[in-house]
Design a protein around this motif. Structure first.
Motif, short mmCIF file in Angstrom:
data_model
loop_
_atom_site.label_atom_id
_atom_site.label_comp_id
_atom_site.label_asym_id
_atom_site.label_seq_id
_atom_site.Cartn_x
_atom_site.Cartn_y
_atom_site.Cartn_z
N UNK A 247 0.82 -1.20 0.00
CA UNK A 247 0.00 0.00 0.00
C UNK A 247 0.86 1.26 0.00
N UNK A 248 0.39 2.29 -0.70
CA UNK A 248 1.08 3.57 -0.75
C UNK A 248 0.15 4.65 -0.18
N UNK A 249 0.72 5.55 0.62
CA UNK A 249 -0.08 6.58 1.27
C UNK A 249 0.59 7.94 1.14
N UNK A 250 -0.25 8.97 1.09
CA UNK A 250 0.22 10.34 1.01
C UNK A 250 -0.77 11.21 1.78
N UNK A 251 -0.23 12.11 2.60
CA UNK A 251 -1.07 13.04 3.36
C UNK A 251 -0.75 14.46 2.91
N UNK A 252 -1.80 15.24 2.63
CA UNK A 252 -1.63 16.61 2.16
C UNK A 252 -2.52 17.55 2.97
N UNK A 253 -2.23 18.85 2.86
CA UNK A 253 -3.13 19.86 3.41
C UNK A 253 -3.60 20.77 2.28
N UNK A 254 -4.75 21.39 2.50
CA UNK A 254 -5.38 22.21 1.46
C UNK A 254 -5.87 23.50 2.09
N UNK A 255 -5.35 24.64 1.62
CA UNK A 255 -5.72 25.92 2.19
C UNK A 255 -7.16 26.32 1.88
N UNK A 256 -7.72 25.76 0.82
CA UNK A 256 -9.06 26.17 0.38
C UNK A 256 -10.16 25.19 0.81
N UNK A 257 -9.80 24.01 1.23
CA UNK A 257 -10.79 22.99 1.60
C UNK A 257 -11.41 23.30 2.96
N UNK A 258 -12.67 22.93 3.09
CA UNK A 258 -13.36 23.12 4.37
C UNK A 258 -13.62 21.80 5.08
N UNK A 259 -13.65 20.71 4.33
CA UNK A 259 -13.80 19.39 4.92
C UNK A 259 -12.74 18.48 4.30
N UNK A 260 -12.32 17.44 4.99
CA UNK A 260 -11.29 16.56 4.46
C UNK A 260 -11.80 15.72 3.30
N UNK A 261 -10.87 15.29 2.45
CA UNK A 261 -11.20 14.47 1.30
C UNK A 261 -10.20 13.33 1.20
N UNK A 262 -10.61 12.27 0.52
CA UNK A 262 -9.76 11.12 0.33
C UNK A 262 -9.86 10.66 -1.12
N UNK A 263 -8.76 10.25 -1.68
CA UNK A 263 -8.74 9.62 -3.00
C UNK A 263 -8.08 8.27 -2.86
N UNK A 264 -8.74 7.24 -3.35
CA UNK A 264 -8.23 5.88 -3.29
C UNK A 264 -8.12 5.36 -4.72
N UNK A 265 -6.97 4.78 -5.05
CA UNK A 265 -6.78 4.27 -6.40
C UNK A 265 -6.22 2.86 -6.40
N UNK A 266 -6.69 2.06 -7.34
CA UNK A 266 -6.20 0.69 -7.53
C UNK A 266 -5.76 0.54 -8.98
N UNK A 267 -4.59 0.00 -9.22
CA UNK A 267 -4.17 -0.27 -10.59
C UNK A 267 -5.10 -1.30 -11.22
N UNK A 268 -5.44 -1.05 -12.48
CA UNK A 268 -6.44 -1.84 -13.18
C UNK A 268 -5.83 -2.77 -14.24
N UNK A 269 -6.61 -3.75 -14.70
CA UNK A 269 -6.13 -4.62 -15.78
C UNK A 269 -6.02 -3.84 -17.09
N UNK A 270 -5.24 -4.37 -18.02
CA UNK A 270 -5.04 -3.72 -19.31
C UNK A 270 -6.33 -3.71 -20.12
N UNK A 271 -6.49 -2.68 -20.93
CA UNK A 271 -7.64 -2.64 -21.82
C UNK A 271 -7.58 -3.82 -22.78
N UNK A 272 -8.73 -4.44 -22.99
CA UNK A 272 -8.80 -5.58 -23.88
C UNK A 272 -8.49 -6.91 -23.24
N UNK A 273 -8.03 -6.89 -21.99
CA UNK A 273 -7.73 -8.13 -21.28
C UNK A 273 -9.02 -8.78 -20.78
N UNK A 274 -8.89 -9.99 -20.29
CA UNK A 274 -10.05 -10.73 -19.78
C UNK A 274 -10.78 -9.96 -18.68
N UNK A 275 -10.03 -9.21 -17.86
CA UNK A 275 -10.63 -8.56 -16.70
C UNK A 275 -11.02 -7.11 -16.94
#
Length: 447
Positions: A247-275
């Motif tokens: 797992x990879x993690x990164x924590x940031x701060x945002x001067x303009x945000x009023x509530x916290x946010x999260x982005x979660x990403x998973x590497x995907x299968x290749x286009x055209x593959x079975x999955x």
């Protein structure tokens, strides 16, 4: 005349089929035409096989910068001519840059076809390169970055920062918008070389949809584009990446945000593959709308989130508009009473339910029906149908692949979803970016 034989789409097996004819000119330009006589108009997309992944190292944002340069006119049709011709007839035009392509779309009355084809060929032949035009578009792009990134809460971190953390190769990880330093470093020779390398007819696909006859369109395209010379295109770099193993993690701060946010990403299968298609369906099951698993489970149920959205290849496209490493992205605003770790764990719980117990038949049928409905809706206007056809030809080598999507969606099974969830949506393959509001600056002491 064109050297290659016209290829017609296969007869429809069931449901709505888009009629498509394709022809390749001797100079390499591929042209696809689809008749639709609903209205005396047409939509057009010219797509080039150049995007963020292929821009020169040390020149972040260059592909996007050049997209803007394509609207700066030519030595014989000054800046604004293309816009006046199209918009003056009631049409629209635009351009965009993505990981694997840059596209230019337009719609107009059929009576304007000759003029628009001439203008499109003119800017494929030569542009008006000048220091003034380059400087102008450098400033336009920087202003776009200020508006969309620097002066906006969350600043597209769910694209640029998430990809930067999840991917290892520069081609996949760098910021496609570009830094101000790299944009300012672009020179006129850089721009001219980029154009000569990637904007030849053999690196492009043109699709037209509307009140047109394919034979007449092919003849007109040959007339206006046939004299253009093909140009050498360098072999593409190897941009492939395997799944992450920790797992990879990164924590940031945002001067303009009023509530916290999260982005979660998973590497995907290749286009055209079975999955590939099952992963797209799984993304919709988890993220598409208020009936989705994450909305029902974490916004309505556990009340951890204020909102959630995302999907495969989000936010720059969808499951059908990429041809390289991609992420399943989940972006959410979460309540200050919880934590990013708790949200990530709750997301993983929803995924584990699918991996362990599968998906009820009724749920799977609902998601596939909605995906087919959304897909057909996205093709309703000729301008967007032309774009889908152009990108299908550019990225898969088959314009007719647009007709294959509904059947591929229908073929996805609950077992496919379990396999994809177990293989790709794992903690080891997960990247999490936590974006918290920056602490308010301390008030100045009163004297």
């Amino acid at each position: 005349m064109a050297s290659a034989a016209t290829a017609k789409a296969a007869p429809p097996a069931a449901g709505w089929q888009i009629p498509i004819e394709v022809k390749k000119l001797p100079n390499g330009l591929t042209v696809a035409v689809s008749e639709d006589h609903t209205a005396p108009t047409f939509g057009m997309s010219t797509a080039y096989h150049i995007g963020f992944r292929l821009e020169p190292k040390g020149r972040t944002g260059f592909a996007h910068l050049f997209e803007h340069m394509m609207f700066e006119g030519t030595p014989v049709s000054p800046k604004g001519t293309l816009t006046r011709v199209i918009e003056g007839g009631g049409g629209v035009l635009n351009g965009s840059t993505r990981y694997d392509y840059t596209n230019y779309i337009a719609s107009a009355p059929t009576s304007a076809l000759d003029a628009i084809l001439w203008l499109e060929a003119d800017r494929m032949k030569q542009l008006d390169f000048s220091e003034k035009n380059l400087k102008n578009q450098q400033e336009v792009v920087k202003e776009e970055i200020r508006v969309n990134v620097k002066n906006r809460p969350y600043g597209l971190f769910f694209w640029t920062d998430l990809a930067g953390k999840a991917f290892d190769k520069w081609e996949n990880a760098h910021d496609g918008y570009g830094s101000f330093e790299d944009l300012d470093a672009a020179t006129l020779p850089d721009v001219e070389k980029f154009y000569e390398t990637y904007y030849g007819p053999n690196n492009a696909v043109m699709a037209l949809v509307g009140d047109l006859k394919p034979a007449e369109v092919f003849a007109k395209v040959e007339k206006y584009f046939g004299a253009l010379s093909s140009r050498p295109v360098p072999p593409p770099p190897d941009v492939s990446e395997g799944l992450n193993t920790a797992e990879r993690k990164l924590v940031q701060t945002d001067l303009l945000a009023r509530v916290p946010a999260i982005a979660v990403g998973y590497k995907m299968p290749a286009r055209g593959s079975r999955d590939h298609v099952p992963a797209a369906v799984l993304g919709d099951l988890l993220l598409n709308g208020e009936a989705s698993r994450l909305y029902q489970g974490l916004v309505k149920g556990k009340e951890l989130l204020l909102q959630v959205e995302g999907g495969m290849n989000w936010p720059l496209g969808d499951a059908w508009t990429f041809n390289g490493p991609a992420l399943m992205v989940m972006f959410a605003l979460y309540k200050p009473t919880t934590t990013a770790n708790a949200v990530a764990d709750a997301i993983q719980e929803e995924i584990q339910k699918i991996a362990s117990a599968g998906v009820p038949a009724a749920d799977l049928a609902r998601v596939k029906t909605k995906m087919r409905s959304d897909y057909y809706s996205s093709l309703e206007l000729p301008i967007y149908r032309a774009d889908a056809i152009a990108l299908a030809q550019l990225l898969t080598g088959s314009a007719n692949s647009v007709n294959e999507v509904p059947a591929k969606l229908e073929a996805v099974t609950a077992a496919d979803l379990r396999r994809v969830a177990t293989t790709y949506l794992t903690v080891a393959n997960r990247t999490v970016v936590d974006r918290k509001p920056a602490p308010a600056p301390a008030a100045a002491e009163k004297k």
